[in-house]
Design a protein around this motif. Structure first.
Motif, short mmCIF file in Angstrom:
data_model
loop_
_atom_site.label_atom_id
_atom_site.label_comp_id
_atom_site.label_asym_id
_atom_site.label_seq_id
_atom_site.Cartn_x
_atom_site.Cartn_y
_atom_site.Cartn_z
N ASN A 121 -41.75 101.88 50.81
CA ASN A 121 -42.06 102.86 49.73
C ASN A 121 -43.08 102.06 48.96
N ARG A 122 -42.89 100.99 48.39
CA ARG A 122 -43.69 100.06 47.46
C ARG A 122 -44.98 99.77 48.36
N ILE A 123 -44.93 99.28 49.55
CA ILE A 123 -46.03 99.05 50.30
C ILE A 123 -47.02 100.40 50.24
N GLU A 124 -46.24 101.35 50.39
CA GLU A 124 -47.10 102.76 51.00
C GLU A 124 -47.87 102.89 49.64
N SER A 125 -47.01 102.79 48.54
CA SER A 125 -47.64 103.12 47.14
C SER A 125 -48.51 102.07 46.57
N GLY A 126 -48.77 100.85 47.25
CA GLY A 126 -49.45 99.99 46.95
C GLY A 126 -49.08 98.89 45.70
N LYS A 127 -47.67 98.98 45.66
CA LYS A 127 -46.97 98.26 44.76
C LYS A 127 -46.84 96.92 45.27
N THR A 128 -46.33 95.57 44.25
CA THR A 128 -46.19 94.55 45.05
C THR A 128 -44.58 94.44 45.50
N ILE A 129 -44.43 93.78 46.53
CA ILE A 129 -43.18 93.25 46.95
C ILE A 129 -42.64 91.97 46.86
N SER A 130 -43.60 91.08 46.01
CA SER A 130 -43.18 89.81 45.84
C SER A 130 -41.77 89.82 45.32
N TYR A 131 -41.12 88.58 45.81
CA TYR A 131 -39.75 88.29 45.19
C TYR A 131 -38.70 89.12 46.08
N LEU A 132 -39.19 90.36 46.63
CA LEU A 132 -38.05 91.16 47.36
C LEU A 132 -37.80 90.50 48.74
N VAL A 133 -39.19 89.93 49.29
CA VAL A 133 -38.92 89.52 50.67
C VAL A 133 -39.49 88.02 50.60
N ARG A 134 -39.24 87.27 51.54
CA ARG A 134 -39.63 85.77 51.47
C ARG A 134 -41.31 85.91 51.63
N ASP A 135 -41.89 84.69 51.12
CA ASP A 135 -43.30 84.84 51.16
C ASP A 135 -43.91 85.08 52.36
N GLU A 136 -43.38 84.36 53.48
CA GLU A 136 -43.61 84.30 54.96
C GLU A 136 -43.67 85.72 55.40
N VAL A 137 -42.72 86.38 55.01
CA VAL A 137 -42.44 88.00 55.33
C VAL A 137 -43.52 88.84 54.89
N GLU A 138 -43.86 88.60 53.31
CA GLU A 138 -44.92 89.46 52.68
C GLU A 138 -46.09 89.23 53.34
N ARG A 139 -46.73 87.68 53.50
CA ARG A 139 -47.87 87.53 54.19
C ARG A 139 -48.11 88.19 55.76
N TYR A 140 -46.92 88.10 56.65
CA TYR A 140 -46.96 88.61 57.68
C TYR A 140 -47.23 90.36 57.61
N ILE A 141 -46.53 90.85 56.80
CA ILE A 141 -46.75 92.49 56.49
C ILE A 141 -48.17 92.80 56.06
N LYS A 142 -48.76 91.77 55.10
CA LYS A 142 -50.16 91.93 54.89
C LYS A 142 -51.04 92.09 56.00
N GLU A 143 -50.75 90.91 56.83
CA GLU A 143 -51.80 90.44 57.92
C GLU A 143 -51.75 91.48 58.82
N TYR A 144 -50.68 92.30 59.29
CA TYR A 144 -50.56 93.28 60.25
C TYR A 144 -50.63 94.74 59.70
N ARG A 145 -50.85 94.62 58.18
CA ARG A 145 -50.69 95.87 57.60
C ARG A 145 -49.81 96.62 57.97
N LEU A 146 -48.52 96.56 57.90
CA LEU A 146 -47.33 97.06 58.33
C LEU A 146 -46.97 97.94 57.24
N TYR A 147 -46.55 99.08 57.38
CA TYR A 147 -45.91 100.23 56.31
C TYR A 147 -46.93 100.68 55.26
N GLU A 148 -48.22 100.42 55.76
CA GLU A 148 -49.40 100.89 54.81
C GLU A 148 -49.41 102.71 55.17
N SER A 149 -49.94 103.37 54.07
CA SER A 149 -50.05 104.59 54.56
C SER A 149 -51.26 104.84 55.38
#
Length: 189
Positions: free
Chosen positions: A161-189
């Motif tokens: 939900n935070r990703i879909e709303s454009g909010k930060t997920i820093s410190y909720l997931v490991r940095d490596e996971v956050e980079r992967y999510i951003k790289e592949y644009r996962l969970y974006e609306s």
């Protein structure tokens, strides 16, 4: 005998809460390893996963990298249809007779145990370990061990939900996971 804890879930995506639970149970119960087991189609959830199985496994690899006692078990991803813990544990015990398995559940699942598929037979195959979760009780008539973990009210749903709303997920997931999510644009609306 080797002692292995199994932490099942959709891991869609894996987050810090999963790692805290695994680490706390590993040490509290003096287990040798924790196997993270992404499931195919959990019978208790209505919504299916949001990303490909390969992406969930890759995020899990990134989440547990550097933790030698954390491994991934993909047995449930190799089966189609609903994943029943009874069937999975039966196969694991046949494949790994030298391992004592401990199945880790949150308090939300403890309340749901009476509805699990073949729960009475399952209780004979594996020891359950429950961890606390905010807003859930740990009361059950089943024989379940308990490990207290820090209350971390993070869920994969919150992160999506935070990703879909454009909010930060820093410190909720490991940095490596956050980079992967951003790289592949996962969970974006």
């Amino acid at each position: 005998m080797k002692r292995v804890g199994i932490l099942g879930g959709t891991f869609d995506p894996p987050h810090i809460g999963h790692l805290i639970i695994a680490n706390e149970v590993l040490h509290a119960k003096e287990l040798d390893e924790i196997w993270f087991m992404p499931n195919q189609e959990p019978p208790h959830k209505i919504k299916t996963v949001s990303v490909l199985n390969e992406q969930r496994v890759q995020m899990l690899k990134l989440a547990i990298s550097g933790y030698e006692k954390f491994l991934i078990q993909t047995i449930e991803l190799n089966r189609k249809g609903k994943s029943y813990t009874f069937d999975t544990i039966k196969v694991l015990k046949e494949e790994y007779p030298e391992i004592d398995f401990y199945f880790i559940v949150g308090a939300d699942m403890v309340e749901y145990l009476p509805k699990w598929h073949k729960i009475d037979e399952l209780m004979k195959l594996v020891k359950f370990i429950s961890v606390n979760r905010p807003n859930y009780q740990l009361e059950t008539s089943f024989d379940v061990d308990y490990v207290e973990v820090p209350d971390v009210n993070i869920s994969s749903n919150l992160i999506r939900n935070r990703i879909e709303s454009g909010k930060t997920i820093s410190y909720l997931v490991r940095d490596e996971v956050e980079r992967y999510i951003k790289e592949y644009r996962l969970y974006e609306s």
